[in-house]
Design a protein around this motif. Structure first.
Motif, PDB file in Angstrom:
ATOM      1  N   GLY A   1     -15.301  -0.689   7.809  1.00  0.00           N
ATOM      2  CA  GLY A   1     -14.476  -1.355   6.897  1.00  0.00           C
ATOM      3  C   GLY A   1     -14.158  -0.765   5.461  1.00  0.00           C
TER       4      GLY A   1
ATOM      5  N   VAL B   1     -12.189  -3.495   3.502  1.00  0.00           N
ATOM      6  CA  VAL B   1     -10.820  -3.916   3.497  1.00  0.00           C
ATOM      7  C   VAL B   1     -10.186  -4.048   4.734  1.00  0.00           C
ATOM      8  CG1 VAL B   1     -10.003  -3.173   1.083  1.00  0.00           C
ATOM      9  CG2 VAL B   1     -10.261  -1.399   3.284  1.00  0.00           C
ATOM     10  N   ASP B   2      -9.112  -4.517   4.888  1.00  0.00           N
ATOM     11  CA  ASP B   2      -8.564  -4.946   6.246  1.00  0.00           C
ATOM     12  C   ASP B   2      -7.459  -3.933   6.540  1.00  0.00           C
ATOM     13  OD1 ASP B   2      -7.544  -6.295   8.801  1.00  0.00           O
ATOM     14  OD2 ASP B   2      -6.127  -7.257   7.722  1.00  0.00           O
TER      15      ASP B   2
ATOM     16  N   ALA C   1      -5.101  -3.538   8.607  1.00  0.00           N
ATOM     17  CA  ALA C   1      -3.448  -4.365   8.867  1.00  0.00           C
ATOM     18  C   ALA C   1      -2.987  -4.331   7.439  1.00  0.00           C
ATOM     19  CB  ALA C   1      -3.823  -5.467   9.529  1.00  0.00           C
ATOM     20  N   ALA C   2      -3.773  -4.913   6.351  1.00  0.00           N
ATOM     21  CA  ALA C   2      -3.279  -5.008   5.118  1.00  0.00           C
ATOM     22  C   ALA C   2      -3.047  -3.473   4.626  1.00  0.00           C
ATOM     23  CB  ALA C   2      -4.481  -5.766   4.239  1.00  0.00           C
TER      24      ALA C   2
ATOM     25  N   LEU D   1      -6.113  -5.808  -2.784  1.00  0.00           N
ATOM     26  CA  LEU D   1      -7.274  -5.492  -2.186  1.00  0.00           C
ATOM     27  C   LEU D   1      -8.490  -5.136  -3.018  1.00  0.00           C
ATOM     28  CD1 LEU D   1      -5.470  -3.427   1.002  1.00  0.00           C
ATOM     29  CD2 LEU D   1      -5.952  -6.260   0.693  1.00  0.00           C
TER      30      LEU D   1
END
Length: 223
Positions: A178, A205-206, A208-209, A220
């Protein structure tokens, strides 16, 4: 893909392939070619051209460094401060390569500038700032392109695209854990600036974001 499409929209034909050899028309017109040159590609395709420009990248000239006994490998090997393997000799610029760097050699103006500052700090007995992930920019027609880090997808990683009204405005290279490895954008330098902070801080970090245009990338970077 978007950059290639941009070239096509400006009347540039994009052919992707590797040249096997180039045939040249004789100066006296002896060869029956419709253009001055014909490129023969490895997949048996041919491309006719009036002018051929070879842009194969850069190869550092390390002959002088080798003669001086410096260790070289795709450049003159240095530490983060520009110190070579021979005491008292420093190397900066495109021909230098920091052995501790997690990134492949990046031969753009910013790394060359930072390497000079680091070497100056070494000569003065100071500590240089950490260089961070490599960054570069380029202008294509009326579009501004920026990239940071490494867009090569690591094992288990993936590419995440951010789209606005069906158009990709930024892409991100995520590692399997990630963490962000690289980012590139068109006409959105603030996204790359925020991505650089995320990369340098090792923030997870995500995906999807990152893909959601409603989520500012700078949000983020707070972790």
């Amino acid at each position: 893909t978007r950059l290639h499409r941009m070239h096509v929209e400006h009347g540039v034909a994009v052919e992707v392939g590797r040249a096997a050899w180039i045939e040249h028309r004789d100066a006296d017109g002896g060869a029956a070619l419709p253009a001055a040159h014909r490129l023969h590609l490895h997949d048996a395709r041919t491309v006719d051209a009036d002018v051929v420009v070879l842009a194969g990248g850069t190869v550092p000239d390390t002959a002088l460094a080798e003669d001086a006994g410096l260790e070289v490998a795709d450049g003159v090997l240095t530490d983060a401060m520009g110190r070579t393997t021979v005491p008292g000799i420093l190397a900066v610029g495109d021909a230098a390569r920091a052995r501790e760097s997690a990134w492949a050699p990046s031969r753009h103006w910013e790394p060359a500038l930072r390497s000079g500052a680091a070497a100056a700090a070494a000569l003065l007995g100071d500590q240089a700032d950490a260089p961070g992930a490599p960054w570069f920019w380029s202008d294509r027609y009326d579009a501004h392109v920026e990239a940071v880090g490494d867009m090569t997808v690591p094992a288990g990683g993936r590419i995440v695209d951010r789209e606005v009204r069906g158009v990709v405005v930024a892409s991100f290279a995520l590692a399997a854990d990630g963490t962000l490895r690289g980012a590139a954008s068109i006409d959105d330098p603030m996204t790359v600036k925020a991505a650089r902070r995320i990369i340098d801080r090792g923030i997870v970090v995500d995906g999807a974001a990152l893909a959601d245009p409603a989520v500012p990338v700078k949000s983020l970077a707070r972790g």
